[in-house]
Design an enzyme around this catalytic site. Structure first.
Site, short mmCIF file in Angstrom:
data_model
loop_
_atom_site.label_atom_id
_atom_site.label_comp_id
_atom_site.label_asym_id
_atom_site.label_seq_id
_atom_site.Cartn_x
_atom_site.Cartn_y
_atom_site.Cartn_z
N CYS A 73 0.83 -1.20 0.00
CA CYS A 73 0.00 0.00 0.00
C CYS A 73 0.87 1.26 0.00
O CYS A 73 2.01 1.25 0.49
CB CYS A 73 -0.87 0.04 1.26
N GLU A 75 0.66 3.89 1.86
CA GLU A 75 1.02 4.36 3.20
C GLU A 75 2.30 3.67 3.69
O GLU A 75 3.19 4.30 4.26
CB GLU A 75 -0.10 4.06 4.22
N CYS A 112 -5.64 0.52 5.40
CA CYS A 112 -6.05 -0.85 5.71
C CYS A 112 -5.49 -1.25 7.07
O CYS A 112 -4.65 -0.54 7.65
CB CYS A 112 -5.56 -1.81 4.62
N CYS A 115 -1.65 -1.39 7.36
CA CYS A 115 -1.03 -0.07 7.38
C CYS A 115 -1.24 0.61 8.73
O CYS A 115 -0.34 1.29 9.23
CB CYS A 115 -1.58 0.82 6.26
N1 THU Z 1 -4.33 0.41 -1.05
C1 THU Z 1 -3.48 1.38 -0.57
O1 THU Z 1 -2.43 1.66 -1.15
N2 THU Z 1 -3.85 2.02 0.56
C2 THU Z 1 -5.02 1.86 1.21
O2 THU Z 1 -5.27 2.52 2.21
C3 THU Z 1 -6.00 0.88 0.72
C4 THU Z 1 -5.55 0.03 -0.39
C5 THU Z 1 -3.96 -0.27 -2.29
C6 THU Z 1 -3.57 -1.71 -2.16
C7 THU Z 1 -3.88 -2.21 -3.56
O3 THU Z 1 -2.78 -1.91 -4.39
C8 THU Z 1 -5.06 -1.37 -4.00
O4 THU Z 1 -5.06 -0.23 -3.17
C9 THU Z 1 -6.41 -2.08 -3.90
O5 THU Z 1 -6.61 -2.59 -2.64
#
Ligand code: THU
Length: 166
Positions: A73, A75, A112, A115
């Protein structure tokens, strides 16, 4: 048995102008970073920007992988980079923004569980809150005062510390 209530505050800003100049810049950077995401599988593009105590700003975007769980992610890309480049320097604020081509994002995207856990580790370590700014494309911003608010009753590395045998 007693019932205990947990509560925390979320602030909602209607537009960027309600934030300090410093935080406005951070949110704009997080939005910009959505353009740099590598998210060919989900097409969900997330950007993050972390403001450090020394004034440095470290950014990140989500990075996916064909072997799905191997991605990361935005973050965590940002805070891991911040800790790698400036170990021990406090993180003051993280801004997060998301964009997608195929869905309408109704609410600002919120970190998530994994994170939240990673962010909490740094917050506990530095003994100072990390503010979380969650931005939506239409300008609305949710502000959470500290990561702990996003992860109550949390587990932390401190729980692994052995008791002093005395
Ligand atoms: N994702 C993030 O980068 N941050 C979040 O807070 C939620 C989800 C990304 C992970 C994945 O690459 C995509 O979003 C779909 O879940």
């Amino acid at each position: 048995m007693i019932k205990k209530d947990l509560s925390f505050h979320i602030f909602e800003a209607e537009s960027l102008e309600e934030l300090s100049q410093e935080e406005q810049k951070l949110v704009l950077l997080a939005k910009e970073m959505t353009q740099k995401a590598y998210a060919p599988y989900s097409e969900f593009f997330v950007g993050a920007a972390v403001l450090l105590e020394n004034g440095e700003v470290i950014t990140g975007s989500n990075q996916e992988n064909g072997a799905y769980p191997s991605g990361l992610c935005a973050e965590r890309v940002a805070v891991f980079a911040a800790s790698a480049m400036f170990p021990g320097i406090q993180m003051k604020v993280i801004a997060v923004s998301a964009k997608t081509t195929h869905l309408k994002i109704e609410e600002p995207v919120s970190p998530c569980g994994a994170c939240r856990q990673v962010l909490l580790e740094y917050e506990v370590l530095q003994k100072a809150p990390i503010r979380v700014l969650l931005a939506k494309d239409d300008g609305k911003i949710l502000i959470v005062e500290k990561v702990h608010d996003l992860l109550p009753l949390s587990f932390s590395g401190n729980d692994l510390k052995k008791n002093d045998p005395g």
